[in-house]
Design a protein around this motif. Sequence first.
Motif, PDB file in Angstrom:
ATOM      1  N   GLY A 155     -49.439  16.217 -17.091  1.00  0.00           N
ATOM      2  CA  GLY A 155     -50.268  15.846 -15.774  1.00  0.00           C
ATOM      3  C   GLY A 155     -51.775  15.463 -16.261  1.00  0.00           C
ATOM      4  O   GLY A 155     -52.225  14.538 -15.639  1.00  0.00           O
ATOM      5  N   LEU A 156     -52.201  15.976 -17.196  1.00  0.00           N
ATOM      6  CA  LEU A 156     -53.575  15.819 -17.847  1.00  0.00           C
ATOM      7  C   LEU A 156     -53.438  14.453 -18.629  1.00  0.00           C
ATOM      8  O   LEU A 156     -54.390  13.554 -18.247  1.00  0.00           O
ATOM      9  CB  LEU A 156     -53.851  16.815 -18.833  1.00  0.00           C
ATOM     10  N   LEU A 157     -52.333  14.036 -19.352  1.00  0.00           N
ATOM     11  CA  LEU A 157     -52.194  12.866 -20.168  1.00  0.00           C
ATOM     12  C   LEU A 157     -51.824  11.612 -19.434  1.00  0.00           C
ATOM     13  O   LEU A 157     -51.785  10.597 -19.855  1.00  0.00           O
ATOM     14  CB  LEU A 157     -51.379  13.016 -21.320  1.00  0.00           C
ATOM     15  N   THR A 158     -51.309  11.919 -18.185  1.00  0.00           N
ATOM     16  CA  THR A 158     -50.784  10.682 -17.622  1.00  0.00           C
ATOM     17  C   THR A 158     -51.769   9.639 -17.200  1.00  0.00           C
ATOM     18  O   THR A 158     -53.020   9.940 -16.619  1.00  0.00           O
ATOM     19  CB  THR A 158     -49.891  10.965 -16.163  1.00  0.00           C
ATOM     20  N   PRO A 159     -51.601   8.177 -17.076  1.00  0.00           N
ATOM     21  CA  PRO A 159     -52.618   7.200 -16.624  1.00  0.00           C
ATOM     22  C   PRO A 159     -52.459   6.970 -15.379  1.00  0.00           C
ATOM     23  O   PRO A 159     -53.100   6.244 -14.753  1.00  0.00           O
ATOM     24  CB  PRO A 159     -52.172   6.233 -17.692  1.00  0.00           C
ATOM     25  N   HIS A 160     -51.528   7.593 -14.573  1.00  0.00           N
ATOM     26  CA  HIS A 160     -51.351   7.343 -13.196  1.00  0.00           C
ATOM     27  C   HIS A 160     -52.361   7.591 -12.235  1.00  0.00           C
ATOM     28  O   HIS A 160     -52.638   6.696 -11.280  1.00  0.00           O
ATOM     29  CB  HIS A 160     -50.162   8.154 -12.573  1.00  0.00           C
ATOM     30  N   THR A 161     -53.218   8.474 -12.512  1.00  0.00           N
ATOM     31  CA  THR A 161     -54.616   8.877 -12.016  1.00  0.00           C
ATOM     32  C   THR A 161     -55.503   7.429 -12.004  1.00  0.00           C
ATOM     33  O   THR A 161     -56.006   7.372 -10.657  1.00  0.00           O
ATOM     34  CB  THR A 161     -55.408   9.984 -12.552  1.00  0.00           C
ATOM     35  N   VAL A 162     -55.502   6.644 -12.823  1.00  0.00           N
ATOM     36  CA  VAL A 162     -56.329   5.487 -12.995  1.00  0.00           C
ATOM     37  C   VAL A 162     -55.949   4.441 -11.730  1.00  0.00           C
ATOM     38  O   VAL A 162     -56.679   4.028 -11.036  1.00  0.00           O
ATOM     39  CB  VAL A 162     -56.242   5.050 -14.056  1.00  0.00           C
ATOM     40  N   PHE A 163     -54.516   4.669 -11.550  1.00  0.00           N
ATOM     41  CA  PHE A 163     -53.954   3.613 -10.431  1.00  0.00           C
ATOM     42  C   PHE A 163     -54.175   4.161  -8.997  1.00  0.00           C
ATOM     43  O   PHE A 163     -53.883   3.497  -8.080  1.00  0.00           O
ATOM     44  CB  PHE A 163     -52.498   3.418 -10.630  1.00  0.00           C
ATOM     45  N   LYS A 164     -54.448   5.345  -8.837  1.00  0.00           N
ATOM     46  CA  LYS A 164     -54.855   5.919  -7.603  1.00  0.00           C
ATOM     47  C   LYS A 164     -56.244   5.607  -7.008  1.00  0.00           C
ATOM     48  O   LYS A 164     -56.606   5.812  -6.030  1.00  0.00           O
ATOM     49  CB  LYS A 164     -54.571   7.157  -7.709  1.00  0.00           C
ATOM     50  N   ALA A 165     -56.951   4.886  -7.952  1.00  0.00           N
ATOM     51  CA  ALA A 165     -58.346   4.650  -7.625  1.00  0.00           C
ATOM     52  C   ALA A 165     -58.410   3.388  -6.516  1.00  0.00           C
ATOM     53  O   ALA A 165     -57.391   2.611  -6.399  1.00  0.00           O
ATOM     54  CB  ALA A 165     -58.980   3.688  -8.471  1.00  0.00           C
ATOM     55  N   SER A 166     -59.123   3.665  -5.399  1.00  0.00           N
ATOM     56  CA  SER A 166     -59.136   2.688  -4.348  1.00  0.00           C
ATOM     57  C   SER A 166     -59.143   1.375  -4.526  1.00  0.00           C
ATOM     58  O   SER A 166     -58.683   0.562  -3.677  1.00  0.00           O
ATOM     59  CB  SER A 166     -60.223   3.327  -3.280  1.00  0.00           C
ATOM     60  N   HIS A 167     -60.018   0.974  -5.569  1.00  0.00           N
ATOM     61  CA  HIS A 167     -60.073  -0.458  -5.760  1.00  0.00           C
ATOM     62  C   HIS A 167     -58.843  -1.243  -6.510  1.00  0.00           C
ATOM     63  O   HIS A 167     -58.945  -2.518  -6.748  1.00  0.00           O
ATOM     64  CB  HIS A 167     -61.415  -0.744  -6.860  1.00  0.00           C
ATOM     65  N   CYS A 168     -58.090  -0.374  -7.291  1.00  0.00           N
ATOM     66  CA  CYS A 168     -56.756  -0.787  -7.529  1.00  0.00           C
ATOM     67  C   CYS A 168     -55.575  -1.039  -6.481  1.00  0.00           C
ATOM     68  O   CYS A 168     -55.166  -0.283  -5.769  1.00  0.00           O
ATOM     69  CB  CYS A 168     -56.184   0.183  -8.644  1.00  0.00           C
ATOM     70  N   GLN A 169     -55.451  -2.466  -6.414  1.00  0.00           N
ATOM     71  CA  GLN A 169     -54.549  -2.939  -5.444  1.00  0.00           C
ATOM     72  C   GLN A 169     -53.069  -2.846  -5.698  1.00  0.00           C
ATOM     73  O   GLN A 169     -52.241  -2.381  -4.883  1.00  0.00           O
ATOM     74  CB  GLN A 169     -55.064  -4.407  -4.833  1.00  0.00           C
ATOM     75  N   THR A 170     -52.826  -3.277  -6.865  1.00  0.00           N
ATOM     76  CA  THR A 170     -51.207  -3.440  -7.474  1.00  0.00           C
ATOM     77  C   THR A 170     -51.373  -3.161  -8.903  1.00  0.00           C
ATOM     78  O   THR A 170     -52.443  -3.357  -9.726  1.00  0.00           O
ATOM     79  CB  THR A 170     -50.724  -4.864  -7.234  1.00  0.00           C
ATOM     80  N   VAL A 171     -50.338  -3.098  -9.346  1.00  0.00           N
ATOM     81  CA  VAL A 171     -49.954  -2.906 -10.896  1.00  0.00           C
ATOM     82  C   VAL A 171     -48.720  -3.677 -11.032  1.00  0.00           C
ATOM     83  O   VAL A 171     -47.811  -3.948 -10.618  1.00  0.00           O
ATOM     84  CB  VAL A 171     -49.875  -1.195 -11.196  1.00  0.00           C
ATOM     85  N   ALA A 172     -48.893  -4.536 -12.332  1.00  0.00           N
ATOM     86  CA  ALA A 172     -47.807  -5.269 -12.873  1.00  0.00           C
ATOM     87  C   ALA A 172     -47.170  -4.697 -14.081  1.00  0.00           C
ATOM     88  O   ALA A 172     -47.945  -4.037 -14.874  1.00  0.00           O
ATOM     89  CB  ALA A 172     -48.278  -6.743 -13.206  1.00  0.00           C
ATOM     90  N   VAL A 173     -46.294  -4.767 -14.252  1.00  0.00           N
ATOM     91  CA  VAL A 173     -45.279  -4.165 -15.535  1.00  0.00           C
ATOM     92  C   VAL A 173     -44.359  -5.461 -15.987  1.00  0.00           C
ATOM     93  O   VAL A 173     -43.848  -6.334 -15.281  1.00  0.00           O
ATOM     94  CB  VAL A 173     -44.496  -3.072 -15.144  1.00  0.00           C
ATOM     95  N   LEU A 174     -44.007  -5.379 -17.189  1.00  0.00           N
ATOM     96  CA  LEU A 174     -43.205  -6.306 -17.871  1.00  0.00           C
ATOM     97  C   LEU A 174     -41.853  -5.901 -18.063  1.00  0.00           C
ATOM     98  O   LEU A 174     -40.651  -6.557 -17.589  1.00  0.00           O
ATOM     99  CB  LEU A 174     -43.585  -6.856 -19.267  1.00  0.00           C
ATOM    100  N   ASP A 175     -41.688  -4.663 -17.871  1.00  0.00           N
ATOM    101  CA  ASP A 175     -40.361  -3.998 -18.093  1.00  0.00           C
ATOM    102  C   ASP A 175     -39.994  -3.547 -16.615  1.00  0.00           C
ATOM    103  O   ASP A 175     -40.372  -2.574 -15.994  1.00  0.00           O
ATOM    104  CB  ASP A 175     -40.403  -2.650 -18.713  1.00  0.00           C
ATOM    105  N   GLU A 176     -39.056  -4.451 -15.901  1.00  0.00           N
ATOM    106  CA  GLU A 176     -38.506  -4.424 -14.547  1.00  0.00           C
ATOM    107  C   GLU A 176     -37.953  -2.868 -14.563  1.00  0.00           C
ATOM    108  O   GLU A 176     -37.988  -2.447 -13.233  1.00  0.00           O
ATOM    109  CB  GLU A 176     -37.659  -5.548 -14.265  1.00  0.00           C
ATOM    110  N   GLY A 177     -37.454  -2.320 -15.538  1.00  0.00           N
ATOM    111  CA  GLY A 177     -36.551  -0.915 -15.353  1.00  0.00           C
ATOM    112  C   GLY A 177     -37.613   0.114 -15.143  1.00  0.00           C
ATOM    113  O   GLY A 177     -37.321   1.169 -14.902  1.00  0.00           O
ATOM    114  N   THR A 178     -39.022  -0.131 -15.220  1.00  0.00           N
ATOM    115  CA  THR A 178     -39.950   0.894 -14.940  1.00  0.00           C
ATOM    116  C   THR A 178     -40.575   0.749 -13.623  1.00  0.00           C
ATOM    117  O   THR A 178     -41.224   1.758 -13.039  1.00  0.00           O
ATOM    118  CB  THR A 178     -41.111   1.118 -16.105  1.00  0.00           C
ATOM    119  N   ALA A 179     -40.387  -0.451 -12.812  1.00  0.00           N
ATOM    120  CA  ALA A 179     -41.160  -0.706 -11.598  1.00  0.00           C
ATOM    121  C   ALA A 179     -41.014   0.200 -10.651  1.00  0.00           C
ATOM    122  O   ALA A 179     -41.988   0.833  -9.882  1.00  0.00           O
ATOM    123  CB  ALA A 179     -40.827  -2.180 -11.202  1.00  0.00           C
ATOM    124  N   GLU A 180     -39.826   0.611 -10.200  1.00  0.00           N
ATOM    125  CA  GLU A 180     -39.413   1.761  -9.046  1.00  0.00           C
ATOM    126  C   GLU A 180     -40.067   3.034  -9.197  1.00  0.00           C
ATOM    127  O   GLU A 180     -40.738   3.766  -8.582  1.00  0.00           O
ATOM    128  CB  GLU A 180     -38.081   1.764  -8.651  1.00  0.00           C
TER     129      GLU A 180
END
Length: 402
Positions: A155-180
């Motif tokens: 939980g501490l090391l995950t970068p997901h917290t950054v994506f929950k910032a209100s100014h983050c609208q979307t995230v892109a990935v190259l690996d379609e297998g991780t998108a969902e």
Amino acid sequence: MKTIALIDPLWNGHHPTYFKLFSKTLLEMGHQVMAFCIKPTELSTWLTNYCPQPNKLFHTFQIQPASSQFLVRRFSSTLTAIKRWQYANAVIQNASSKLKKSPDLVFFPFLDAYLPPYLLAPYILDQIFPYTWSGIYFQPRHLRIKQRLSPIRRGLLTPHTVFKASHCQTVAVLDEGTAEKLQSKINKTVIPFPDITDESLPDLSFSIVSQIQEKACGRKIVSLLGSLSKRKGLLLLLEVAQKLIKEEYFFVFAGYLDQSNFRPEELNKIKYLTNLNLPNCFFYFKRIPHESQLNALIEICDILFAVYKDFPCSSNFLTKAAVFKKPVIASNAFCMGERVKKFSLGLTIDQESVLQCINAIHRISNDSDFNGNEIQLDFDKYTCLHSIKNLQLAFQSILDTI
């Protein structure tokens, strides 16, 4: 028309290619681009040659390269990432005041450089960086490889917290297998991006091209190209080359040799073999200066080696292979393995199996698969999926959210 700021503090490997193609694509879509990179002159020169019309909507700004400035080991990556956000805010503010225009979107072609672990409060990032932003998360390894950490540390090391910032609208990935998986964790739209590549005409005047062809003497050429690191399977292909020394194959190892992740005994082995002047090997341990020269090395080969070790992410070498219609040998796991199988780009093997690799070389050379059936390679579908046209569609999906 939107104003988009592109910013990347790195300029090696795939970074220049992506930055140039992203700039060109957004300009061709009719948007204003503020480009923040280490080598703006190189970028401008490239665009002058490859963008059909000089564009007054394009503005370049030089930034300093990314570096780690903190000695406290545990929190170094966190502090460095936060410092990069602060620096990005400062240079964009400065550029905006000069242009009298702020960006509608800040897009990070390599978000990984800005993802701090231990950042538990997204509002901190909203205060540091007040612009609407998105970008490509290149290596979400933890969504492919199970972490060997306690739930608390995960939980501490995950970068997901950054994506929950209100100014983050979307995230892109190259690996379609991780998108969902990622979308379910951050509750925001995750958009698969094509893993594009520079498709410029091969520069067959590149000096080592004629050397390779002369030394190959008509033998089938198996190539490992680009940054030559341990994860690229260099040691495996060296062993394969030794075992096939009497057969009609010629092995090319061309690109910068990254010595940082080899053990001393492994480096000694590499140096020993390169000094033997093996008759079926060609070694060029220097950076390949231009994409057109890299494309020339792909053009003259028969098989591309891409058995990356413990590498769960995307690689645009598969796009290179599809564009130039070269069969690939890849690891049978993760993103690359899935794609090679799905799109019939070649054959896959266990990442450490010398015997399977030899078998794959023999099979592809004889146009057959592991079952003895005629191999059905289908490069066109993959090339279409990872094209500039699809890049435009992916960017439009992001711009539609702002």
